[in-house]
Design an enzyme around this catalytic site. Sequence first.
Site, mmCIF file in Angstrom:
data_model
loop_
_atom_site.group_PDB
_atom_site.id
_atom_site.type_symbol
_atom_site.label_atom_id
_atom_site.label_comp_id
_atom_site.label_asym_id
_atom_site.label_seq_id
_atom_site.Cartn_x
_atom_site.Cartn_y
_atom_site.Cartn_z
ATOM 1 N N GLU A 195 0.807 -1.222 0.000
ATOM 2 C CA GLU A 195 0.000 0.000 0.000
ATOM 3 C C GLU A 195 0.838 1.270 0.000
ATOM 4 O OE1 GLU A 195 -0.462 -2.577 2.065
ATOM 5 O OE2 GLU A 195 -2.314 -3.420 1.241
ATOM 6 N N PHE A 218 -6.151 -0.210 5.134
ATOM 7 C CA PHE A 218 -4.799 -0.160 4.555
ATOM 8 C C PHE A 218 -4.523 1.198 3.903
ATOM 9 C CE2 PHE A 218 -6.267 -4.695 3.950
ATOM 10 C CZ PHE A 218 -5.771 -5.112 5.168
ATOM 11 N N ARG A 259 -18.953 -1.603 -2.258
ATOM 12 C CA ARG A 259 -18.712 -2.408 -3.457
ATOM 13 C C ARG A 259 -19.644 -3.629 -3.457
ATOM 14 N NH1 ARG A 259 -17.837 -7.478 -2.851
ATOM 15 N NH2 ARG A 259 -16.647 -7.496 -4.785
#
Lengths: 333, 284
Positions: free
Chosen positions: A77, A102, A185
């Site tokens: 990340e 993250f 999502r």
Amino acid sequence: MSTATAKKPRLTTSAMIASIASEGQRTIAAPFGKALVTLAEQRPEIVGLTADLAKYTDLHLFGQAYPERFFQMGMAEQLLMAAAGGMAKEGFMPFATTYAVFGTRRAFDFVHQVIAEENLNVKLCCALPGLTTGYGPSHQAAEDLALVRAIPGMTVIDPCDALDIEQAVPAIAAHNGPVYMRLLRGNVPLVLDEYDYKFELGKAKLLRGGNDVLLIASGIMTMRSLEVASALAADQVDVAVLHVPTIKPLDTATILAEASRSGRLVVVAENHTTVGGLGEAVATALLTAGVSPQFRQIALPDAFLDAGALPTLHDRYGISTDAMAKTIKTWLA
Amino acid sequence: MNTPSDTGLQAKLAEHAYRIRRFALQMGEVQGQGYVGQALGYADVLAVAYCHAMSFRPDDPEWQGRDRFLLSHGHYAIAFYAALIEAGIIPEDELESYGSDDSRLPMSGMATYTPGMEISGGSLGQGLPIAVGMALGLRLKGNPAFVYNSMSDGELDEGSTWEAAMGAAHHGLGNLICLVDINNQQADGPSSKVMGFEPLADKWASFGWHVQRVDGNDLPAVIAAFDTARQLAEAKPRVILFDTLMGKGVPFLEAREKNHFIRVDPPEWQQALDILDQAQGAAR
């Protein structure tokens, strides 16, 4: 008789990617991925980057549509954020996706120093915001808004549903500068199409009026607030719902105008800890302007949250529709 | 064996390196401090980068065709400003403002302050992953420029450096050249005591990079390393590991007890400048 022979209750599960849609709710699949694919047709400078989570952030749709503009950064990340910054420096508009934990906690200095300090045009779209997974604190981004709100120049978006996301994607692209957007999502609920609503960056929108309670909410808590308003209407409690999809910069004018109306209990509802999110932002705005209604916060506790099934956890921490309605009635009693 | 043109090039670059050292010492004297040990040690690398290897336009620091030079180790700003002055990007008289309030030359390098400063370094370990993004962007645009990421050996401790090393190799970034200054000094002491990084060439090679390790104060070696890195046909990222001597060119600073921050007493600034001038005068 041994208790071992008694029928055990069926246990609830803690799926990582639990849908936040309730049973039978209308949903749209992958609204973020679809909106980005559509927008990228007209905006060749859009590129997509992810840290091994394309499928779980709906960015795989962009990768399929524009393979030459999609960059896999691996499960790294810090690289994701810095490379997105590097591509922005070369004139591209990177949409970088990962999970919210993250994108904020793991890579914070890279977001702060590489992206925000130079006001680079990177759009961070981070899934599993707040308490939207039962996997425990490793995956629960209960403090993501507090972290990104603290970064100068960062625009912070917390969309409610599929319609919000679909409209927010072109809106954040039209804004020149870094944006953090909480991402929903998979099969995302569709709620706001029933209201006279359009996403506008930096604007809070009153979704329904009401004389007893003003619910100020963002993200999925707006959906819950609308459900609470319907439920309490049956009890003759009149609830207004103000949706605040842009957490920063905050639409202080609209919030103050609504909160200044006398006689209403003001409740901020957020899928975030009590520390540093919408509740504190609204409280600061009210106090600074000398507006002091009766004020309450519905939010996650300042604690490491439990693992478990989402409905269980949302009840436990008071952010389910039923729990919210019950709490508000207590405050009104 | 050196050809006459090699000798001419080396003499030219030695002159540039001398001037870079001189500018850095002058800036150090302004503030009475600064990372001059590193500047003296790294001046030869910067001279070859800016006066031999890189393409840029001094009057247009944002020219699209320029090679990008990322100063990941922001505390090397004093050395870098000296190179920018020598490259004609910053006027020489501006060095007097080094580190002062409202100066374009802050003590740690920042992109928004200084022409020619590509990134805000200083949060160590960020340059290489940014360079990966810029190299990907240049390739996507069809822009043949190189991205140079300049970093300190201390940054080898940072995990992000190795995330980027893997990413650059995975994406076959032949337009990325990483320069590592190995002076074996970190804030808490010698790198070998703080966090050992050897065998370093093997590490980078195992990450999929083309590796060269040279004496960073040996101009012909530095020139050859840059030339090799730029001319390599293979689509893989390149790293040049430069072993350098802090304080190089000023014997009393070379000999001084090695610290991250070399102590320089007030009268010593002029003494150091005199030593540099004498040595360069003799070489001409």
